[in-house]
Scaffold this active site. Structure first.
Site, short mmCIF file in Angstrom:
data_model
loop_
_atom_site.label_atom_id
_atom_site.label_comp_id
_atom_site.label_asym_id
_atom_site.label_seq_id
_atom_site.Cartn_x
_atom_site.Cartn_y
_atom_site.Cartn_z
N LYS A 13 0.71 -1.02 0.19
CA LYS A 13 -0.28 -0.03 0.41
C LYS A 13 0.74 1.68 0.31
CE LYS A 13 -2.37 -1.05 3.88
NZ LYS A 13 -1.06 -2.56 4.17
N ARG A 88 -9.42 1.20 8.87
CA ARG A 88 -9.24 -0.14 8.81
C ARG A 88 -10.43 -0.97 9.54
NH1 ARG A 88 -3.18 1.00 8.29
NH2 ARG A 88 -2.05 -0.69 8.99
N ARG A 122 11.74 -5.87 4.77
CA ARG A 122 11.85 -4.32 4.38
C ARG A 122 13.04 -3.38 5.78
NH1 ARG A 122 5.54 -1.50 5.75
NH2 ARG A 122 5.95 -2.78 7.22
N ARG A 153 11.22 -2.18 11.39
CA ARG A 153 10.53 -1.72 11.40
C ARG A 153 10.30 -2.79 13.21
NH1 ARG A 153 5.82 0.20 8.74
NH2 ARG A 153 4.05 -1.15 9.61
P1 AP5 Z 1 1.41 0.75 8.47
O1 AP5 Z 1 2.44 1.09 8.41
O2 AP5 Z 1 0.28 1.10 7.83
O3 AP5 Z 1 1.47 -0.96 8.60
P2 AP5 Z 1 0.60 -1.87 7.22
O4 AP5 Z 1 -1.15 -2.10 7.16
O5 AP5 Z 1 0.87 -2.66 8.28
O6 AP5 Z 1 1.25 -1.76 6.52
P3 AP5 Z 1 2.71 -1.72 6.12
O7 AP5 Z 1 3.58 -1.03 5.81
O8 AP5 Z 1 3.16 -2.69 6.74
O9 AP5 Z 1 2.70 -2.30 4.49
P4 AP5 Z 1 2.46 -1.19 3.34
O10 AP5 Z 1 0.67 -2.47 2.61
O11 AP5 Z 1 2.61 -0.11 2.85
O12 AP5 Z 1 3.76 -2.68 2.39
P5 AP5 Z 1 5.31 -1.60 1.58
O13 AP5 Z 1 4.67 -1.27 0.45
O14 AP5 Z 1 5.72 -1.45 2.89
O15 AP5 Z 1 0.59 0.71 9.98
C1 AP5 Z 1 1.86 0.32 10.70
C2 AP5 Z 1 0.38 0.38 11.95
O16 AP5 Z 1 -0.13 1.97 12.80
C3 AP5 Z 1 -0.59 -0.22 12.40
O17 AP5 Z 1 -0.33 -1.64 12.45
C4 AP5 Z 1 -1.35 -0.20 13.64
O18 AP5 Z 1 -1.15 -0.12 14.55
C5 AP5 Z 1 -1.65 1.80 13.28
N1 AP5 Z 1 -2.31 2.13 12.67
C6 AP5 Z 1 -1.86 2.35 11.05
N2 AP5 Z 1 -3.13 2.53 10.59
C7 AP5 Z 1 -4.48 2.37 11.47
C8 AP5 Z 1 -5.39 2.75 11.64
N3 AP5 Z 1 -5.94 3.63 10.55
N4 AP5 Z 1 -6.87 2.94 12.16
C9 AP5 Z 1 -5.57 2.07 12.98
N5 AP5 Z 1 -4.23 1.69 13.69
C10 AP5 Z 1 -3.50 2.44 12.38
O19 AP5 Z 1 5.54 -2.59 0.85
C11 AP5 Z 1 6.50 -3.46 1.82
C12 AP5 Z 1 8.20 -4.09 1.47
O20 AP5 Z 1 7.74 -4.85 0.47
C13 AP5 Z 1 8.94 -3.05 0.94
O21 AP5 Z 1 10.07 -3.20 1.69
C14 AP5 Z 1 8.32 -2.67 -0.74
O22 AP5 Z 1 9.56 -2.24 -0.83
C15 AP5 Z 1 7.94 -4.04 -0.61
N6 AP5 Z 1 7.58 -4.75 -2.07
C16 AP5 Z 1 6.65 -4.60 -2.03
N7 AP5 Z 1 5.42 -4.12 -3.42
C17 AP5 Z 1 6.66 -4.61 -3.55
C18 AP5 Z 1 6.33 -5.18 -5.03
N8 AP5 Z 1 5.60 -5.73 -6.00
N9 AP5 Z 1 7.43 -6.39 -5.36
C19 AP5 Z 1 8.67 -6.56 -4.67
N10 AP5 Z 1 8.67 -5.74 -3.52
C20 AP5 Z 1 7.95 -5.28 -2.83
#
Ligand code: AP5
Length: 207
Positions: A13, A88, A122, A153
């Protein structure tokens, strides 16, 4: 246009919302980034949020809803925005519907093996928050953009990742049905390269 990026942790995302924001000049509103920024600045919100984030739990709805409502009222959001990681819960989605109009919801669909691979490798910059993956870092330990130290993280440790996935299935997945009923959702299966997946997302959004 106002978009939502839904999907499990690690589906990409943040990666794709950032690319879309840079390419099309639409602000990316990431609640995860906003909460981490509050933690860094040791605000009251940051202190309350840190306990939940480190344990892989969701931050309470009222705190996040207020934060997003205030952010969307800012001038840069008046022509559109990408919500990354919000809503969420169904409670958050219902609250959002009272202060925002959503045009499309992209649901990033990813296999658990892809999610685990994405999150375990990551690395994020402790200074500017830029995101990297060990697959493409070639052993680098500092940020290419600002020179900051790259960190793993706390919530990307294996046990916490599994817990975040459980929380996602229980509390966030019901939003797929919620937005299906509103006829707003488009599924995009992310299982290829970032460039390829991004192209699918732009196509789904009609951009
Ligand atoms: P948040 O930071 O939003 O974490 P998440 O939703 O768990 O999402 P991530 O950041 O872990 O993953 P992402 O889907 O963004 O993946 P990314 O692009 O980084 O939230 C953290 C915390 O905050 C939550 O657990 C909660 O506690 C709180 N929170 C946040 N919002 C909230 C809400 N609305 N309500 C309540 N609490 C809330 O990609 C991951 C990795 O994969 C990267 O290294 C990237 O380079 C790699 N990657 C991605 N796509 C590809 C691809 N196609 N090919 C190769 N590598 C790839």
């Amino acid at each position: 246009m106002n978009f939502i990026f839904l999907g499990p942790p690690g589906a990409g995302k943040g990666t794709h919302a950032k690319l879309l924001s840079q390419k099309h000049g639409i602000p990316q509103i990431s609640t995860g980034d906003m909460l981490r920024e509050n933690i860094k600045r040791a605000t009251d919100l940051g202190k309350q949020a840190q306990v939940y984030i480190d344990q892989g739990e969701l931050v309470p709805d009222d705190l996040v809803i207020q934060m997003v409502e205030e952010r969307l009222a800012q001038p840069d959001c008046q022509k559109g925005y990408i919500l990354d990681g919000f809503p969420r819960t169904v409670t958050q989605a219902e609250a959002l519907s009272k202060f925002a109009r959503i045009d499309k919801v992209i649901d990033l669909v990813a296999d658990t093996s892809v999610i685990l691979g994405n999150l375990s490798g990551r690395r994020v910059c402790g200074n500017c928050g830029a995101t990297y993956h060990t697959r493409r870092l070639n052993g680098a330990t500092t940020c290419a953009a600002c020179g900051g130290k790259l960190i793993h993280r706390v919530d990307d440790q294996p046990e916490t990742i599994l817990h975040r996935l459980e929380v996602y299935h229980k509390k966030t997945e019901p939003l797929i049905e919620y937005y299906k009923k509103a006829d707003l959702i488009m599924d995009v299966v992310v299982e290829s390269t970032i460039d390829h997946d991004f192209m699918l997302i732009e196509k789904a959004l009609g951009l």
